[in-house]
Design a protein around this motif. Structure first.
Motif, PDB file in Angstrom:
ATOM      1  N   SER A  59       0.696  -1.176   0.114  1.00 13.40           N
ATOM      2  CA  SER A  59      -0.039   0.152   0.045  1.00 13.40           C
ATOM      3  C   SER A  59       1.004   1.370   0.009  1.00 13.40           C
ATOM      4  O   SER A  59       0.358   2.155  -0.270  1.00 13.40           O
ATOM      5  CB  SER A  59      -0.798   0.080   1.427  1.00 13.40           C
ATOM      6  OG  SER A  59      -0.124   0.074   2.418  1.00 13.40           O
ATOM      7  N   ARG A  60       2.022   1.064   0.345  1.00 13.06           N
ATOM      8  CA  ARG A  60       2.965   2.491   0.673  1.00 13.06           C
ATOM      9  C   ARG A  60       2.502   3.219   1.538  1.00 13.06           C
ATOM     10  O   ARG A  60       2.931   4.315   1.948  1.00 13.06           O
ATOM     11  CB  ARG A  60       3.159   3.226  -0.671  1.00 13.06           C
ATOM     12  CG  ARG A  60       3.224   2.361  -2.069  1.00 13.06           C
ATOM     13  CD  ARG A  60       4.679   1.446  -1.763  1.00 13.06           C
ATOM     14  NE  ARG A  60       5.746   2.421  -1.838  1.00 13.06           N
ATOM     15  CZ  ARG A  60       6.767   2.575  -2.642  1.00 13.06           C
ATOM     16  NH1 ARG A  60       6.540   1.824  -3.830  1.00 13.06           N
ATOM     17  NH2 ARG A  60       7.546   3.416  -2.612  1.00 13.06           N
ATOM     18  N   ALA A  83      -1.580   7.571  -1.526  1.00 14.10           N
ATOM     19  CA  ALA A  83      -1.665   6.251  -1.452  1.00 14.10           C
ATOM     20  C   ALA A  83      -2.618   5.897  -0.230  1.00 14.10           C
ATOM     21  O   ALA A  83      -3.534   5.058  -0.203  1.00 14.10           O
ATOM     22  CB  ALA A  83      -0.298   5.656  -0.835  1.00 14.10           C
ATOM     23  N   TRP A  84      -2.780   6.731   0.799  1.00 13.68           N
ATOM     24  CA  TRP A  84      -3.613   6.611   1.863  1.00 13.68           C
ATOM     25  C   TRP A  84      -5.310   6.879   1.298  1.00 13.68           C
ATOM     26  O   TRP A  84      -6.083   6.478   2.200  1.00 13.68           O
ATOM     27  CB  TRP A  84      -3.316   7.822   3.027  1.00 13.68           C
ATOM     28  CG  TRP A  84      -3.563   9.018   2.502  1.00 13.68           C
ATOM     29  CD1 TRP A  84      -2.726   9.864   1.992  1.00 13.68           C
ATOM     30  CD2 TRP A  84      -4.755   9.704   2.750  1.00 13.68           C
ATOM     31  NE1 TRP A  84      -3.373  11.098   1.750  1.00 13.68           N
ATOM     32  CE2 TRP A  84      -4.528  11.017   2.301  1.00 13.68           C
ATOM     33  CE3 TRP A  84      -5.880   9.602   3.627  1.00 13.68           C
ATOM     34  CZ2 TRP A  84      -5.594  12.000   2.412  1.00 13.68           C
ATOM     35  CZ3 TRP A  84      -7.033  10.599   3.373  1.00 13.68           C
ATOM     36  CH2 TRP A  84      -6.693  11.894   3.003  1.00 13.68           C
ATOM     37  N   LYS A  85      -5.605   7.341   0.295  1.00  9.56           N
ATOM     38  CA  LYS A  85      -6.742   7.650  -0.305  1.00  9.56           C
ATOM     39  C   LYS A  85      -7.262   6.069  -1.160  1.00  9.56           C
ATOM     40  O   LYS A  85      -8.485   6.113  -1.633  1.00  9.56           O
ATOM     41  CB  LYS A  85      -6.875   8.768  -1.272  1.00  9.56           C
ATOM     42  CG  LYS A  85      -6.408   9.872  -0.417  1.00  9.56           C
ATOM     43  CD  LYS A  85      -6.421  11.066  -1.323  1.00  9.56           C
ATOM     44  CE  LYS A  85      -6.267  12.474  -0.976  1.00  9.56           C
ATOM     45  NZ  LYS A  85      -6.001  13.687  -1.634  1.00  9.56           N
ATOM     46  N   PHE A  89      -8.217   1.922   2.373  1.00 12.95           N
ATOM     47  CA  PHE A  89      -7.857   2.898   3.473  1.00 12.95           C
ATOM     48  C   PHE A  89      -9.242   3.740   3.879  1.00 12.95           C
ATOM     49  O   PHE A  89      -9.615   4.212   5.102  1.00 12.95           O
ATOM     50  CB  PHE A  89      -6.722   3.773   3.112  1.00 12.95           C
ATOM     51  CG  PHE A  89      -5.520   3.137   3.341  1.00 12.95           C
ATOM     52  CD1 PHE A  89      -5.133   2.862   4.831  1.00 12.95           C
ATOM     53  CD2 PHE A  89      -4.612   2.881   2.415  1.00 12.95           C
ATOM     54  CE1 PHE A  89      -4.049   2.474   5.040  1.00 12.95           C
ATOM     55  CE2 PHE A  89      -3.534   2.282   2.860  1.00 12.95           C
ATOM     56  CZ  PHE A  89      -3.111   2.006   3.938  1.00 12.95           C
ATOM     57  N   GLU A  90     -10.150   4.189   2.754  1.00 14.71           N
ATOM     58  CA  GLU A  90     -11.198   4.789   3.246  1.00 14.71           C
ATOM     59  C   GLU A  90     -12.279   4.156   4.282  1.00 14.71           C
ATOM     60  O   GLU A  90     -12.700   4.690   5.079  1.00 14.71           O
ATOM     61  CB  GLU A  90     -11.973   5.024   1.930  1.00 14.71           C
ATOM     62  CG  GLU A  90     -13.147   5.909   2.144  1.00 14.71           C
ATOM     63  CD  GLU A  90     -14.084   6.194   0.864  1.00 14.71           C
ATOM     64  OE1 GLU A  90     -14.953   6.857   0.710  1.00 14.71           O
ATOM     65  OE2 GLU A  90     -13.462   5.945  -0.169  1.00 14.71           O
ATOM     66  N   LYS A  91     -12.510   2.749   4.040  1.00 14.61           N
ATOM     67  CA  LYS A  91     -13.001   1.958   5.060  1.00 14.61           C
ATOM     68  C   LYS A  91     -12.490   2.024   6.436  1.00 14.61           C
ATOM     69  O   LYS A  91     -13.065   2.179   7.345  1.00 14.61           O
ATOM     70  CB  LYS A  91     -13.267   0.586   4.527  1.00 14.61           C
ATOM     71  CG  LYS A  91     -14.031  -0.152   5.366  1.00 14.61           C
ATOM     72  CD  LYS A  91     -14.300  -1.566   4.503  1.00 14.61           C
ATOM     73  CE  LYS A  91     -15.024  -2.654   5.587  1.00 14.61           C
ATOM     74  NZ  LYS A  91     -14.790  -3.904   5.226  1.00 14.61           N
ATOM     75  N   LEU A  92     -11.100   1.674   6.410  1.00 15.67           N
ATOM     76  CA  LEU A  92     -10.071   1.539   7.786  1.00 15.67           C
ATOM     77  C   LEU A  92     -10.454   3.049   8.332  1.00 15.67           C
ATOM     78  O   LEU A  92     -10.581   2.984   9.480  1.00 15.67           O
ATOM     79  CB  LEU A  92      -8.895   1.311   7.235  1.00 15.67           C
ATOM     80  CG  LEU A  92      -8.045   1.228   8.380  1.00 15.67           C
ATOM     81  CD1 LEU A  92      -8.326  -0.006   9.334  1.00 15.67           C
ATOM     82  CD2 LEU A  92      -6.529   0.850   8.243  1.00 15.67           C
TER      83      LEU A  92
END
Ligand code: SF4
Length: 114
Positions: A59-60, A83-85, A89-92
């Motif tokens: 995921s970086r 990368a966080w998008k 990640f959205e769900k997390l």
């Protein structure tokens, strides 16, 4: 991550890392490297592990904590600032926020509260 014993700053490759292979001094790596476990790794021993696609090398993003574990920090690779998008990640992030956690995104020297 910053490695104190190696004077390695954050957001730089470690001199001992062979990209795609691993640590070149694994058996003698510093204490910081021995004890650190990101949140992704910690949850792999739990009933609800974080998805495989969010593993840091995939995921970086390294999911860590700050403020003695009270707050979550998504340490994002500077070469993939968004990368966080991606992926799950959205769900997390939504799940963490719904549990009252404070979530930060750290990329290079920038820190953003979600
Ligand atoms: S585990 Fe090895 S490659 Fe990774 S930061 Fe530590 S010394 Fe460097």
């Amino acid at each position: 991550m910053k490695i104190r014993e190696l004077d390695k700053p954050a957001h730089t490759w470690c001199q001992h890392c062979t990209i795609g292979v691993g640590c070149g001094i694994y058996n003698t790596r510093p204490e910081s490297c021995r004890v650190y476990e990101c949140i992704w790794l910690q949850t792999q021993r739990m009933d609800k592990p974080i998805a495989f696609e969010l593993r840091p090398d995939k995921s970086r993003v390294v999911i860590g904590t700050t403020n003695h574990g009270e707050e979550i920090v998504l340490y994002v690779s500077p070469d993939r600032p968004d990368a966080w998008k991606r992926g799950g990640f959205e769900k997390l992030v939504a799940e963490l926020l719904s549990k009252g956690k404070t979530v930060w995104v750290s990329c290079e020297d920038k820190l953003q509260k979600l």
